[in-house]
Write an enzyme that holds these catalytic residues in place. Structure first.
Site, short mmCIF file in Angstrom:
data_model
loop_
_atom_site.label_atom_id
_atom_site.label_comp_id
_atom_site.label_asym_id
_atom_site.label_seq_id
_atom_site.Cartn_x
_atom_site.Cartn_y
_atom_site.Cartn_z
N CYS A 283 0.81 -1.22 0.00
CA CYS A 283 0.00 0.00 0.00
C CYS A 283 0.85 1.28 0.00
O CYS A 283 1.70 1.46 0.87
CB CYS A 283 -0.88 -0.03 1.25
SG CYS A 283 -1.73 1.52 1.58
N1 LIG Z 1 -6.56 7.76 3.54
C1 LIG Z 1 -5.93 6.58 3.85
C2 LIG Z 1 -6.09 5.58 2.69
C3 LIG Z 1 -5.54 4.23 3.05
C4 LIG Z 1 -6.01 3.16 2.07
O1 LIG Z 1 -6.89 3.38 1.23
N2 LIG Z 1 -5.42 1.96 2.18
C5 LIG Z 1 -5.82 0.86 1.32
C6 LIG Z 1 -4.63 0.08 0.82
S1 LIG Z 1 -3.70 0.90 -0.40
C7 LIG Z 1 -6.63 -0.14 2.12
O2 LIG Z 1 -6.23 -0.53 3.19
N3 LIG Z 1 -7.78 -0.57 1.58
C8 LIG Z 1 -8.59 -1.56 2.18
C9 LIG Z 1 -10.03 -1.38 1.84
O3 LIG Z 1 -10.39 -0.33 1.31
O4 LIG Z 1 -10.82 -2.29 2.14
C10 LIG Z 1 -4.49 6.90 4.15
O5 LIG Z 1 -3.84 7.64 3.39
O6 LIG Z 1 -4.01 6.43 5.16
#
Ligand SMILES: N[C@@H](CCC(=O)N[C@@H](CS)C(=O)NCC(=O)O)C(=O)O
Length: 325
Positions: free
Chosen positions: A50
């Site tokens: 990520c």
């Molecule tokens: N706004 C958050 C976004 C984090 C994010 O979207 N992480 C993704 C991985 S790249 C995630 O864990 N997605 C899991 C999901 O949406 O179920 C940040 O910058 O910390």
């Protein structure tokens, strides 16, 4: 597969446009409490795949927090139940970096969210900054975790690392200005392109993304003309960390998997390419936190709506070009 389609519709609206949801836990660590700056009190949950979590790993090492804040890496595969932790067996073999969850023996990341708030209704995203004492999530927004790491543990780290300021007062306005166009158009631009589910928003986003990469190329050319290595000149700032994690994934993943393929960084953007290689090869913090196996496997095997057979392309090879190709 059917479930995954439903899942993706939570992201893309009826017009086929991808909308990112806001993070929910937005507290800070400070001497005013309740989350006091203390060694070994906090734990960081990340995925090496990520880009948002990757930012926090870079900041953690840059600020000398390795011995103060522990890290657990989730398995690279994300399914309909979200991220999971590696099993004991996997931690020995297949994916040595993803280990069992150390505090509660949880199987899924979502269990941490429910422990923090049984009524939680948002997405279960990484990074997560966990307070072991209060047993809750301090913050799950990477841009804010970066700022927390930058300032709040300075009394606990060696002087050299305490002196590193990734968001220095005199540069704040310029950093904010960069973040304001780099985040929506590049960091999130690749996602808006890749998760579009209709032709029109895809074309709009991919064109916009490359317009901004062109702008970035100009900016980095101007820096190079003055023999300056970083976005803001001679000083590494959070703006570089935030940009790097997208750039390093660009050719290996976003170019083919997210169809961000009008141009390639290695072939078409010499100044962005040099900037990326300088960060990766000259500063071990950037290289040691970049795990191309997690990055490539995660995207290509966790989005069956984009890549139904889950085949991970070999190329482009190498994942990143040498410093002096
Ligand atoms: N706004 C958050 C976004 C984090 C994010 O979207 N992480 C993704 C991985 S790249 C995630 O864990 N997605 C899991 C999901 O949406 O179920 C940040 O910058 O910390």
């Amino acid at each position: 597969m059917a479930d995954t389609k439903i899942e993706i519709q939570k992201f893309a609206n009826k017009d086929g446009e991808y909308k990112r949801m806001q993070s929910v836990f937005r507290n800070t660590i400070s001497k005013d409490g309740p989350h006091l700056p203390e060694a070994n009190r906090y734990h960081l949950y990340v995925s090496y795949a990520c880009p948002w979590a990757h930012r926090t790993l870079i900041a953690r090492l840059t600020k000398g927090l390795a011995g103060i804040i522990g890290v657990t890496v989730v398995h690279w595969h994300m399914d309909n139940n979200g991220w999971r932790f590696g099993t004991e067996e996997e931690s020995k073999t297949e994916s040595r970096d993803s280990t069992p969850e150390p505090l509660y023996g949880f199987h899924r990341l979502k269990e941490l969210y429910y422990k923090a708030n049984p009524e939680y209704q948002g997405r279960f995203t990484v990074p997560v900054l966990w307070d072991k004492k209060l047993e809750t999530i301090v913050n799950n927004e990477s841009s804010e975790i970066l700022r927390i790491f930058n300032t709040e543990f300075n009394a606990l780290v060696p002087e050299e690392q305490a002196a590193i300021d990734l968001y220095p007062e005199p540069l704040r306005a310029q950093i904010d200005e960069l973040n304001e166009w780099i985040y929506p158009n590049i960091n999130n631009g690749v996602y808006k392109t890749g998760f579009a589910t209709k032709q029109e928003p895809y074309e709009k986003e991919v064109t916009n993304l490359f317009n901004y990469l062109d702008k970035l190329e100009e900016l980095l050319k101007a820096r190079h003309d003055k023999c300056e290595e970083y976005l803001l000149g001679t000083l590494l700032t959070e703006a570089d960390i935030r940009l790097f994690t997208t750039l390093v994934r660009f050719d290996p993943v976003y170019h083919q998997h997210f169809k961000c393929n009008i141009r390639m960084i290695r072939h078409d953007y010499p100044h962005i390419h040099r900037y990326l290689r300088n960060l990766y090869w000259k500063d071990d913090v950037f290289k040691s936190t970049t795990h191309f196996d997690h990055i490539k496997f995660h995207y290509t095997k966790s989005h069956p709506q984009i890549n139904p057979h889950g085949i991970t392309p070999f190329g482009p090879l190498p994942n990143i070009m040498p410093l002096y190709p």
